[in-house]
Design a protein around this motif. Structure first.
Motif, short mmCIF file in Angstrom:
data_model
loop_
_atom_site.label_atom_id
_atom_site.label_comp_id
_atom_site.label_asym_id
_atom_site.label_seq_id
_atom_site.Cartn_x
_atom_site.Cartn_y
_atom_site.Cartn_z
N LYS A 219 -5.35 -1.73 17.34
CA LYS A 219 -5.03 -1.03 15.99
C LYS A 219 -5.22 -1.83 14.85
CE LYS A 219 -1.58 2.26 17.43
NZ LYS A 219 -0.11 2.64 17.16
N LYS A 220 -6.29 -1.55 13.81
CA LYS A 220 -6.58 -2.10 12.57
C LYS A 220 -6.01 -1.64 11.35
CE LYS A 220 -10.34 -4.12 10.24
NZ LYS A 220 -12.00 -4.15 10.01
N GLN A 221 -5.23 -2.63 10.33
CA GLN A 221 -4.67 -2.32 9.27
C GLN A 221 -5.74 -2.07 8.18
OE1 GLN A 221 -1.68 -4.68 7.60
NE2 GLN A 221 -0.66 -3.01 6.29
N GLU A 222 -5.89 -0.85 7.48
CA GLU A 222 -6.79 -0.76 6.35
C GLU A 222 -5.91 -0.22 5.29
OE1 GLU A 222 -9.88 1.90 7.57
OE2 GLU A 222 -10.64 0.66 8.90
N TRP A 223 -6.47 -0.26 4.01
CA TRP A 223 -5.97 0.14 3.07
C TRP A 223 -6.69 1.29 2.18
CZ3 TRP A 223 -1.75 -2.21 1.22
CH2 TRP A 223 -1.25 -3.26 1.80
N LYS A 224 -6.02 2.45 1.86
CA LYS A 224 -6.35 3.80 1.37
C LYS A 224 -6.17 3.59 -0.22
CE LYS A 224 -5.74 8.60 1.96
NZ LYS A 224 -5.05 9.63 2.69
N THR A 225 -7.05 4.24 -0.90
CA THR A 225 -6.90 4.35 -2.50
C THR A 225 -6.24 5.63 -2.74
OG1 THR A 225 -8.73 2.78 -2.75
CG2 THR A 225 -8.03 4.18 -4.46
N GLU A 226 -5.11 5.68 -3.43
CA GLU A 226 -4.43 6.87 -3.95
C GLU A 226 -4.25 6.65 -5.50
OE1 GLU A 226 -1.05 7.83 -1.85
OE2 GLU A 226 -2.07 8.15 0.02
N LYS A 227 -4.08 7.95 -6.05
CA LYS A 227 -3.67 7.85 -7.49
C LYS A 227 -2.52 8.24 -7.84
CE LYS A 227 -8.61 8.84 -9.23
NZ LYS A 227 -9.28 9.88 -9.87
N VAL A 228 -1.67 7.64 -8.85
CA VAL A 228 -0.54 7.67 -9.19
C VAL A 228 -0.55 7.94 -10.83
CG1 VAL A 228 1.98 6.82 -9.15
CG2 VAL A 228 0.26 6.57 -7.41
N GLN A 229 0.33 8.87 -11.41
CA GLN A 229 0.32 9.12 -12.52
C GLN A 229 1.33 8.34 -13.43
OE1 GLN A 229 1.24 13.03 -14.06
NE2 GLN A 229 0.63 12.61 -16.11
N GLU A 230 0.87 7.58 -14.41
CA GLU A 230 1.87 6.47 -15.32
C GLU A 230 1.63 6.88 -16.80
OE1 GLU A 230 0.77 2.68 -14.24
OE2 GLU A 230 1.81 2.56 -12.32
N TRP A 231 2.52 6.40 -17.57
CA TRP A 231 2.50 6.46 -19.00
C TRP A 231 2.08 4.90 -19.61
CZ3 TRP A 231 2.64 10.98 -21.20
CH2 TRP A 231 2.98 12.23 -20.43
N LYS A 232 1.30 5.26 -20.30
CA LYS A 232 0.45 4.02 -20.91
C LYS A 232 0.64 3.80 -22.48
CE LYS A 232 -3.86 1.56 -21.52
NZ LYS A 232 -5.21 1.66 -21.40
N GLN A 233 1.15 2.77 -23.06
CA GLN A 233 1.20 2.82 -24.49
C GLN A 233 0.16 2.41 -25.24
OE1 GLN A 233 4.50 2.61 -25.21
NE2 GLN A 233 4.34 2.75 -27.24
#
Length: 329
Positions: A219-233
């Motif tokens: 078993k090998k750990q990998e990283w998955k890219t996901e999008k999260v909504q944020e509010w930017k000034q």
């Protein structure tokens, strides 16, 4: 101490008595010619370098004083008219630019803060099954060549002595007598069997450790890219009217001082260079004949003493013992 002296006296007496009754060896005195080393003084003629004085006529340089005319420079005073610059000041009109204040309406951009929704990418860990290669040690049979001792029968040539029976005719001499022989021997070449040690190459099985590649599941750990909504000034650009003070350039007449250059004549004293002829003493080179003694190398024969090694014959008297033969030699 007394016993030691008596012991030495008895030993010396015994030695004298034994020498008196001993028989001297028999022999005769003979002359023997030998060569003796000797050094004799001899004289050798050699050449030696010497110096002989001779007179030689040479020309020698000398200095002679003579009078020669030369030109000499002298400074003579004189007058010269020169023009010098003179600076005069005066006032002249001029125009000068000055700044005059006035008000001006402008539209000025300003930034208004706002909030904007944006999507941000983040890394989420996940586990994934992968095949990973690894090396496993196994035993593999191999054949290795080794040297094994063995005995081999070989035949070597050998000469043997072989007899020939009967009477053999060998020839005649100058008087006619015949020569014969009985039981002659001759050489015969035979082959003799011998056993020699030789080395034979054989193959021997051995086991060699090798690495074999196999696969296992990990078993090998990998990283998955996901999008999260944020509010930017963020900033929003807007326009605003504003009055500002500006400076307008205008021309104004003023008086300034100006310098003007003029030329005036003036009489100044100078020094002029003149040449005047004078007589000067000068040394000139001349040549004078003179006689000069010089040393000339010559070779001179002289007698030099040295020692020479020679060999001289000398007759010496030696004692030669006489041995009596008894028939046993």
């Amino acid at each position: 101490m007394r016993s030691l002296s008596l012991l030495l006296l008895s030993a010396s007496c015994a030695l004298i008595i034994s020498l008196a009754y001993a028989h001297p060896p028999e022999g005769v005195w003979k002359k023997k010619l030998t060569w003796k080393e000797d050094w004799v003084q001899v004289w050798k003629t050699v050449k030696k370098e010497a110096w002989e004085t001779k007179w030689k006529k040479v020309s020698v340089p000398i200095w002679k004083e003579v009078k020669v005319p030369v030109w000499k420079e002298e400074k003579v005073p004189d007058w010269k008219i020169v023009k010098k610059p003179k600076i005069e000041e005066r006032e002249v009109p001029a125009w000068k630019e000055v700044k005059v204040a006035e008000w001006k309406k402008i539209t000025k951009p300003i930034w208004v803060p706002t909030k904007v929704a944006v999507w941000k990418e983040i890394q989420v860990p996940i586990w994934k099954e992968v095949q990973v290669p690894y090396w496993k040690e196994i035993q593999v049979p191999i054949w290795k060549e080794v040297q094994v001792a063995d005995w081999k029968q070989m035949f070597e040539p050998q000469w043997v002595k072989m007899g020939i029976p009967g009477e053999k005719f060998l020839g005649k001499d100058h008087e006619g007598w015949e020569y014969t022989s009985h039981d002659l021997w001759r050489k015969k070449l035979i082959w003799k069997p011998v056993w020699k040690k030789v080395w034979r190459t054989e193959k021997k099985q051995e086991w060699k450790t090798e690495k074999k590649q196999e696969w296992r599941t990990e078993k090998k750990q990998e990283w998955k890219t996901e999008k999260v909504q944020e509010w930017k000034q963020d900033k929003k650009l807007e326009w605003k009217d504003e009055w500002i003070q500006v400076w307008k350039p205008v021309k104004k007449q003023i008086w300034i001082k100006e310098k003007r250059e003029t030329w005036i004549e003036e009489k100044v004293q100078i020094w002029r260079t003149e040449k005047r002829q004078v007589w000067a003493t000068e040394k000139r080179q001349a040549w004078k004949d003179e006689w000069q003694s010089v040393n000339v190398p010559v070779w001179k024969e002289v007698k030099v003493q040295e020692w020479k090694k020679v060999w001289k014959p000398v007759w010496e008297k030696v004692w030669v013992p006489v041995s009596h033969g008894h028939g046993w030699d």
